[in-house]
Design a protein around this motif. Structure first.
Motif, PDB file in Angstrom:
ATOM      1  N   TYR A  59       0.813  -1.372  -0.068  1.00 43.27           N
ATOM      2  CA  TYR A  59       0.166  -0.125   0.126  1.00 43.27           C
ATOM      3  C   TYR A  59       0.821   1.161  -0.017  1.00 43.27           C
ATOM      4  O   TYR A  59       2.048   1.161   0.323  1.00 43.27           O
ATOM      5  CB  TYR A  59      -0.751   0.008   1.305  1.00 43.27           C
ATOM      6  CG  TYR A  59      -1.880  -1.037   1.158  1.00 43.27           C
ATOM      7  CD1 TYR A  59      -2.175  -1.934   0.449  1.00 43.27           C
ATOM      8  CD2 TYR A  59      -2.752  -1.055   2.561  1.00 43.27           C
ATOM      9  CE1 TYR A  59      -3.471  -2.897   0.344  1.00 43.27           C
ATOM     10  CE2 TYR A  59      -3.786  -2.215   2.627  1.00 43.27           C
ATOM     11  CZ  TYR A  59      -3.915  -2.779   1.434  1.00 43.27           C
ATOM     12  OH  TYR A  59      -5.097  -3.751   1.599  1.00 43.27           O
ATOM     13  N   GLY A  67       0.696   5.574   0.720  1.00 41.79           N
ATOM     14  CA  GLY A  67       0.071   6.897   1.256  1.00 41.79           C
ATOM     15  C   GLY A  67      -0.265   6.602   3.017  1.00 41.79           C
ATOM     16  O   GLY A  67       0.345   5.825   3.460  1.00 41.79           O
ATOM     17  N   ARG A 127      -8.495  -0.777  -2.002  1.00 41.44           N
ATOM     18  CA  ARG A 127      -6.996  -0.788  -2.449  1.00 41.44           C
ATOM     19  C   ARG A 127      -6.627  -2.035  -3.662  1.00 41.44           C
ATOM     20  O   ARG A 127      -5.823  -1.685  -4.243  1.00 41.44           O
ATOM     21  CB  ARG A 127      -6.265  -0.802  -1.205  1.00 41.44           C
ATOM     22  CG  ARG A 127      -5.970   0.555  -0.378  1.00 41.44           C
ATOM     23  CD  ARG A 127      -5.359   0.320   0.788  1.00 41.44           C
ATOM     24  NE  ARG A 127      -4.898   1.776   1.252  1.00 41.44           N
ATOM     25  CZ  ARG A 127      -5.772   2.600   1.467  1.00 41.44           C
ATOM     26  NH1 ARG A 127      -6.810   2.621   1.601  1.00 41.44           N
ATOM     27  NH2 ARG A 127      -5.089   3.864   1.991  1.00 41.44           N
ATOM     28  N   ASP A 157      -3.727   4.002  -2.545  1.00 37.81           N
ATOM     29  CA  ASP A 157      -3.893   4.799  -1.171  1.00 37.81           C
ATOM     30  C   ASP A 157      -5.362   5.093  -1.311  1.00 37.81           C
ATOM     31  O   ASP A 157      -6.290   4.765  -2.328  1.00 37.81           O
ATOM     32  CB  ASP A 157      -2.962   5.915  -1.465  1.00 37.81           C
ATOM     33  CG  ASP A 157      -2.950   6.809  -2.757  1.00 37.81           C
ATOM     34  OD1 ASP A 157      -3.777   6.632  -3.531  1.00 37.81           O
ATOM     35  OD2 ASP A 157      -2.055   7.393  -3.066  1.00 37.81           O
TER      36      ASP A 157
END
Length: 538
Positions: A282, A284, A386, A397
């Motif tokens: 992932y 952010g 996501r 994000d």
């Protein structure tokens, strides 16, 4: 087709008996409707094969020429069960396994699973006797004229719904009702007005994720070995349902992963390693815009049991501050139980030189979507958002997930005019959806040409029976309304399906913003859905 006698069901308790009484007439009408279709499909499908339970099991071919939507379920339609089980995420009784299990939990706990209940709601029971599921009304969605009666008339629907939706408790509102079989819009009140949808956003997340990845997709968590540094890296794959419980059921088990990792290390003659964890899947911020909140953990691709600290499986709960570090620590402890000594874990990134020691996979996406919708699982919703971003080339994000969901819906031919999706769960108050889009999503999920989207319907909570609707509709429409709830301060929404008294399957969306009395607003929405269930409206 003969509708089964329902009297023996009373042994399961008064709650199930009331549902049986409420929907038995509709079951009889629906049975007559689908009988010829069932015969044709049964002949085409042939003997039913068992569904694979584990990753690596042989896949069962899924017929794509005909599909059912189960609006509640029963063992009564045994022939339908044989066909439907081969075509989607249903059990041998033609019903979602989670819903059958939930019936047992409700009978035992006499409670709901949302809003802080601590009865381990959503955990499948382990008794030998399962309670019967809610009664189904199966409505064919192949677009033929073989329905009980025509769809309700718009003017008559307005006469019934307008006074209910005009309740001052609903503040600013919008509404839409659509005939699922034809897609015809039957009623609209400001249906194109974009409002805050709260958790009905999860319907959009479900449809987008299923469309992008397919109902059979699984999420994998791996343990890899870096030979140069003798480092074991726990690689987060984005499965928030990964569990450390001794009885994992169908969920991916951290205990299994540790045992298999230790065995793989033993074959290499390695008994001491540096332990790390990789969360780079992932991007952010990990903190949801809502802030630290018991309704959601930090959004990270590595966590165990949704980072809950109280043993619960759904609803609000205290969470660990760093889910990934906690998961790696627990993994290290489990490795230690198998004779592997580890260092305290730290963050890292697996290299291309790393070899996989062991891996565990989540249940199929169909089951994850159902869990997300039934229990309004925010952690799972953000994970699926996501993964939709990853599957479609967007950044993993919040912004990328919102963009990916929107783009995927547009690829399905849905109008997203006025929509603004900021997250996958609906916790973000900046989210905007219209009643038109929500009903279009439900109709698309029932489209026979998109069987992969069906879990977006089968996962909806059943009125008076499962998930976030377990404690509602006890005095009306129990078992015949399936709907996703949405609740934030000043926001009350409801979107789902209902079978009217003539056996017609309708999709509806009711959104209310600026509400000041959540109990009164919820009651008003429930009355509107109940009116649809009781309406012939011609």
């Amino acid at each position: 087709m003969v509708v089964p006698e329902l009297r023996p069901w009373r042994a399961a308790g008064p709650h199930v008996a009331r549902i049986a009484d409420a929907v038995r007439p509709r079951l009889a009408r629906a049975a007559e409707t689908v009988r010829p279709r069932l015969a044709r499909v049964a002949e085409a499908v042939g003997p039913r094969s068992a569904r694979p339970d584990r990753p690596g099991s042989p896949r069962v071919p899924r017929p794509k020429t005909w599909q059912f939507t189960a609006t509640a379920a029963t063992a009564g339609l045994a022939l339908a069960a044989g066909v439907v089980t081969a075509a989607g995420p249903w059990d041998s009784a033609g019903q979602r396994t989670a819903e059958r299990d939930r019936a047992v939990a409700l009978e035992a706990a006499r409670g709901a699973d949302h809003g802080g209940g601590r009865a381990h709601a959503g955990t499948p029971p382990h008794g030998s006797q399962a309670a019967p599921p809610a009664v189904p009304v199966l409505t064919g969605l192949d677009g033929t004229a073989a329905t009980v009666r025509s769809a309700p008339g718009g003017e008559a629907l307005g006469t019934v719904l307008d006074p209910l939706l005009g309740d001052p408790a609903l503040g600013s509102r919008s509404a839409a009702v659509v005939d699922v079989a034809t897609g015809e819009r039957l009623h609209a009140t400001g249906s194109g007005k974009a409002l805050v949808p709260a958790s009905t956003t999860k319907i959009a997340t479900a449809v987008a994720a299923l469309s992008a990845m397919g109902a059979d997709h699984r999420i994998t968590t791996r343990a890899v070995y870096e030979p140069d540094t003798e480092e074991v890296v726990l690689v987060g794959g984005g499965d928030p349902t990964l569990t450390a419980r001794e009885d994992a059921g169908e969920l991916a088990s951290l205990r299994d992963l540790a045992e298999r990792t230790a065995a793989a290390l033993a074959k290499r003659g390695v008994r001491e390693v540096t332990l790390s964890y990789d969360t780079t899947l992932y991007e952010g911020a990990t903190l949801h815009p809502i802030g630290v909140n018991p309704n959601i953990a930090a959004v990270t691709p590595l966590m165990v049991d949704e980072a809950r600290t109280d043993g619960s499986t759904s609803g609000p709960a205290p969470r660990v501050a760093d889910p990934a570090a906690d998961a790696a620590r627990r993994f290290g402890e489990l490795l230690g139980e198998h004779g592997v000594k580890t260092t305290p874990p730290g963050p890292s990134k697996a290299t291309t030189r790393a070899s996989t020691l062991a891996a565990v996979s989540s249940p199929p996406l169909a089951a994850l979507v159902e869990r997300m919708l039934t229990h309004s699982d925010n952690d799972l919703a953000e994970a699926l958002a996501r993964h939709t971003a990853l599957a479609t080339g967007e950044s993993a994000d919040f912004a990328g997930a919102g963009a990916a969901i929107t783009a995927r819906l547009e690829q399905l031919g849905l109008s997203t005019k006025g929509a603004d999706i900021k997250d996958g769960s609906g916790l973000d108050r900046r989210d905007k959806l219209t009643a038109d889009l929500l009903t279009d999503l439900l109709v698309k999920a029932g489209d026979p040409t998109h069987p992969e989207l069906r879990p977006a319907l089968t996962g909806l909570p059943v009125a008076g029976f499962t998930g976030t609707l377990a404690g509602r509709y006890t005095d009306g429409a129990a078992g015949v309304v399936r709907a996703k709830t949405g609740t934030l301060t000043g926001v009350n929404t409801l979107a789902g399906t209902v079978v009217d008294k003539d056996g017609r399957l309708l999709a509806f969306a009711f959104l209310a913003n600026g509400t000041t009395d959540p109990t009164a607003a919820q009651s008003a929405l429930d009355k509107a859905a109940t009116a649809l269930a009781e309406c012939g409206c011609r």
